[in-house]
Design a protein around this motif. Structure first.
Motif, PDB file in Angstrom:
ATOM      1  N   ARG A  29       1.694  29.297-146.770  1.00 50.20           N
ATOM      2  CA  ARG A  29       2.926  30.093-146.772  1.00 50.20           C
ATOM      3  C   ARG A  29       3.637  30.054-148.118  1.00 50.20           C
ATOM      4  O   ARG A  29       4.621  30.747-148.315  1.00 50.20           O
ATOM      5  CB  ARG A  29       3.879  29.558-145.712  1.00 50.20           C
ATOM      6  N   THR A  44       9.439  12.662-135.997  1.00 54.08           N
ATOM      7  CA  THR A  44       9.464  13.511-134.804  1.00 54.08           C
ATOM      8  C   THR A  44       8.065  13.635-134.205  1.00 54.08           C
ATOM      9  O   THR A  44       7.891  13.602-132.999  1.00 54.08           O
ATOM     10  CB  THR A  44       9.974  14.915-135.171  1.00 54.08           C
ATOM     11  N   PHE A  60       7.503  25.290-134.359  1.00 52.30           N
ATOM     12  CA  PHE A  60       7.767  23.850-134.320  1.00 52.30           C
ATOM     13  C   PHE A  60       7.660  23.329-132.888  1.00 52.30           C
ATOM     14  O   PHE A  60       6.987  22.336-132.617  1.00 52.30           O
ATOM     15  CB  PHE A  60       9.156  23.567-134.902  1.00 52.30           C
ATOM     16  N   TYR A 101       9.542  24.740-143.206  1.00 50.11           N
ATOM     17  CA  TYR A 101       8.770  25.977-143.346  1.00 50.11           C
ATOM     18  C   TYR A 101       8.339  26.542-142.000  1.00 50.11           C
ATOM     19  O   TYR A 101       7.788  27.620-141.933  1.00 50.11           O
ATOM     20  CB  TYR A 101       7.546  25.732-144.234  1.00 50.11           C
ATOM     21  N   LEU A 102       8.588  25.777-140.927  1.00 50.77           N
ATOM     22  CA  LEU A 102       8.168  26.245-139.602  1.00 50.77           C
ATOM     23  C   LEU A 102       9.280  27.050-138.937  1.00 50.77           C
ATOM     24  O   LEU A 102      10.456  26.790-139.156  1.00 50.77           O
ATOM     25  CB  LEU A 102       7.820  25.061-138.712  1.00 50.77           C
ATOM     26  N   SER A 121      15.466  15.908-138.869  1.00 51.03           N
ATOM     27  CA  SER A 121      15.010  16.749-139.965  1.00 51.03           C
ATOM     28  C   SER A 121      13.589  17.165-139.623  1.00 51.03           C
ATOM     29  O   SER A 121      12.756  16.329-139.319  1.00 51.03           O
ATOM     30  CB  SER A 121      15.055  15.943-141.263  1.00 51.03           C
ATOM     31  N   PHE A 122      13.370  18.458-139.588  1.00 49.05           N
ATOM     32  CA  PHE A 122      12.049  18.946-139.215  1.00 49.05           C
ATOM     33  C   PHE A 122      11.481  19.760-140.357  1.00 49.05           C
ATOM     34  O   PHE A 122      12.212  20.168-141.249  1.00 49.05           O
ATOM     35  CB  PHE A 122      12.145  19.802-137.945  1.00 49.05           C
ATOM     36  N   SER A 123      10.183  20.009-140.303  1.00 47.33           N
ATOM     37  CA  SER A 123       9.526  20.760-141.371  1.00 47.33           C
ATOM     38  C   SER A 123      10.184  22.123-141.544  1.00 47.33           C
ATOM     39  O   SER A 123      10.151  22.953-140.646  1.00 47.33           O
ATOM     40  CB  SER A 123       8.051  20.931-141.040  1.00 47.33           C
ATOM     41  N   GLU A 152      11.953  11.900-144.914  1.00 47.62           N
ATOM     42  CA  GLU A 152      12.953  12.850-144.393  1.00 47.62           C
ATOM     43  C   GLU A 152      13.008  12.861-142.878  1.00 47.62           C
ATOM     44  O   GLU A 152      13.931  13.412-142.291  1.00 47.62           O
ATOM     45  CB  GLU A 152      12.657  14.258-144.904  1.00 47.62           C
ATOM     46  N   GLY A 153      12.018  12.288-142.249  1.00 52.42           N
ATOM     47  CA  GLY A 153      12.080  12.168-140.793  1.00 52.42           C
ATOM     48  C   GLY A 153      11.240  13.180-140.038  1.00 52.42           C
ATOM     49  O   GLY A 153      11.176  13.131-138.813  1.00 52.42           O
ATOM     50  N   ALA A 154      10.594  14.118-140.758  1.00 48.78           N
ATOM     51  CA  ALA A 154       9.758  15.095-140.047  1.00 48.78           C
ATOM     52  C   ALA A 154       8.564  14.390-139.393  1.00 48.78           C
ATOM     53  O   ALA A 154       8.148  14.747-138.292  1.00 48.78           O
ATOM     54  CB  ALA A 154       9.272  16.174-141.010  1.00 48.78           C
TER      55      ALA A 154
END
Ligand SMILES: Nc1ncnc2c1ncn2[C@@H]1O[C@H](COP(=O)(O)OP(=O)(O)OP(=O)(O)O)[C@@H](O)[C@H]1O
Ligand SMILES: [Mg+2]
Lengths: 312, 244
Positions: free
Chosen positions: B17, B84, A102, A96-97, A92-94, B79-81
């Protein structure tokens, strides 16, 4: 240079915190030594402790006991991460990017020189077939697309060690094949790969070493060729020959009754047994069929897991 | 440092944003601009009212930006961000400092935009150019984002995710009310030491009294020192945390 890319010593994890601890350890005294130059498949049923092990190796969670080393450095060494690629389980990545942004942040963190960043990012995007989505926001990506971006970020730094937690999940058939190709490419390039998966047929094709974990304990671990050749032959006894069955039963490593009333016995490599089976084959050629069997990984896996369930 | 700025960059990119941020800024300008119309409230002191409203709303806007940190850090952690990022060569302390700087820089940018709008409005309504003491008052408010963000980061580390934003909001409220609360001895114990004395940054109508640049600088330095303390504590706690 250390001979092992991953080494753990009595690595134990009991989840919980100061005031509350789980009763059972999720990982118990794991001793793992993974030699250089291998593709290691880490197997085990749900809740076995695979993700826990990987998180410990990546220093995301702290061990309750024991220690782990990756590429010869303690797992909590920050610098060594520059030589590692990691794909989390259900990444799970941000949201909004954009994909490119990213990967650019990842590239910065990985200290890829700014002159090479753009080129490398487009290289990995191409490898995972996501170039056309470079400028889309991650929030709008499907599960499989996110998985692809996750793979992209894990190989961005051309890692020496690639740790993948269920990399095949979420990918379509093409994606799965592509990932297998990526892993093979990485292997050719000299990358050590450590990954866990439930898709045993794929694991068998990709890996040269496997380890099976169940309830936080390692059941077996070694080169795939060694483990799978452990079983010698499979003897099928036709219905109505229970006397033969009784004779061989004590030696068999596993037995199962077939639907037609016959039996199937599996033996480990054993000279004595082989001799008496050969004899029997001459005496009653119709009563049995037997073939030297090289077990496949799936059978091996089930047998290992079943044997622990019996022990418990 | 590059790693810290990479994290900071992603943080302000996220906030800047969000369309709601610009909506907030425009609302603040409208409220400031309409302040002088409340002649009943202002009893002929339109100028003071407008100044007070601008300072108060700038404080609230900055506090909202700061409080968004208490949503963002726990969310990234579960959430895991964050995982990473933290599995790259990025120390946990660097991650926290990056989040802190990103939020402070955003708060400063937004605070400056609001203040600039106020000065334009003030000039349009009263025809008076930039008053230094007013500028100082706004800068103090903007500088208060430094210790406020430090509290938000610290609370994100020690409190359960559900209650962090609300507790942070209450803590900020307390911190800004120190001069009133100081009247009650026991209250002093609650905020004393743990929470910063944000009243240092709070001038309101007193802004008309010149505080002087040295005061602004000292308050900012004090905020920075408090932040170092709070971030050190946060980082010590973070070091032992399990991350998903
Ligand atoms: N954050 C957590 N808090 C408490 N217990 C946990 C936590 N994460 C995992 N566990 C427990 O640890 C055990 C091992 O979990 P883990 O995620 O390592 O399994 P896994 O082998 O990766 O399983 P799967 O194949 O389903 O991914 C499970 O019993 C699980 O309930
Ligand atoms: Mg798992």
């Amino acid at each position: 240079m250390e001979d092992f890319v991953i080494r753990t010593e009595n690595l134990t994890k009991v989840y919980g915190h100061l005031f509350w601890k789980k009763k059972e350890a999720s990982l118990e005294k794991l001793n793992l030594q993974i030699p250089r130059g291998s593709v290691f498949g880490f197997l085990g049923p749900n809740g076995a402790g695979k993700t826990t092990t990987i998180r410990l190796l990546m220093d995301l969670i702290k061990p309750s006991e024991g220690q782990a080393w990756v590429l010869g450095q303690p797992a909590d060494n920050v610098k060594v991460k520059q030589r590692i690629g990691y794909l989390p389980d259900g990444p799970s990545f941000s949201t909004y990017l954009k994909a490119y942004e990213f990967l650019n942040i990842c590239a910065k963190l990985l200290k890829i020189p700014s002159s090479e960043r753009k080129k490398r990012i487009y290289e990995v995007l191409d490898i995972v077939k996501m170039t056309e989505h470079a400028n889309s926001k991650l929030g709008g990506f499907s599960r499989g697309m996110i998985q692809r971006i996750g793979i992209a970020q894990s190989i961005l730094n051309k890692p020496e060690l690639l740790i993948l937690d269920e990399p095949l999940v979420g990918l379509d058939p093409h994606g799965r094949q592509e990932l297998k190709d990526i892993i093979n490419e990485q292997k050719k390039a000299g990358t050590n790969v450590f990954f866990c998966s439930h898709i045993l047929s794929d694991v068998e094709k990709i890996c040269d070493h496997v380890g099976i974990l169940s309830r936080g304990k390692m059941l077996c671990c070694g080169a795939l060729t060694d483990l799978l050749s452990e079983t010698g032959y499979r003897l099928v006894i036709k219905a109505g020959h229970d006397d033969i069955m009784q004779k061989f039963m004590p030696e068999a490593s596993s037995s199962s009754k077939l639907s037609d009333g016959g039996w199937e016995l599996v033996f480990k490599e054993n000279v004595e047994v082989k001799k008496s089976i050969d004899e029997l084959k001459r005496e009653k050629p119709d009563a049995i069929t037997y073939h030297p069997s090289k077990e496949n990984l799936e059978d091996f896996f089930f047998r290992q897991i079943a044997s622990t369930d019996k022990r418990i | 440092m590059n790693e810290i700025m990479a994290i900071a960059g992603s943080t302000w990119r996220r906030i800047l944003r969000m369309k709601v941020v610009y909506f907030l800024i425009v609302c603040v300008w409208i409220l400031i601009g309409s302040a002088m119309n409340y002649d009943i409230l202002s009893l002929g002191e339109e100028k003071e009212l407008m100044i007070d409203v601008s300072l108060l709303l700038n404080t609230i806007a900055i506090a909202l930006i700061v409080i968004s940190v208490t949503f963002e850090i726990p969310r990234e952690l579960h959430e895991g961000a964050a995982a990473t990022m933290l599995t790259k060569p990025l120390g946990r302390t660097q991650y926290l400092v990056g989040k802190f700087l990103g939020s402070v820089i955003t708060a400063i940018i937004i605070g400056l935009i609001i203040a600039a709008g106020f000065f334009v409005l003030f000039y349009m309504v009263f025809g008076e150019p930039l008053i230094i003491s007013l500028l100082q008052a706004h800068l103090l408010i903007i500088a208060s984002s430094i210790p406020m963000t430090a509290i938000a980061v610290l609370f994100s580390m020690i409190l359960p995710e559900m209650i962090t934003p609300i507790i942070t909001a209450i803590a900020l409220w307390f911190s800004f009310s120190t001069s009133h609360l100081a009247k009650y001895g026991f209250m002093k114990i609650i905020y004393g030491g743990v929470l910063p004395d944000l009243d240092l940054f709070n001038f309101k109508s007193a802004a008309m009294i010149t505080a002087g640049w040295s005061y602004v600088a000292m308050a900012a330095v004090w905020g920075a020192i408090f932040s170092v303390f709070a971030l050190t504590l946060s980082s010590l706690i973070f070091r032992f945390k399990d991350i998903k």
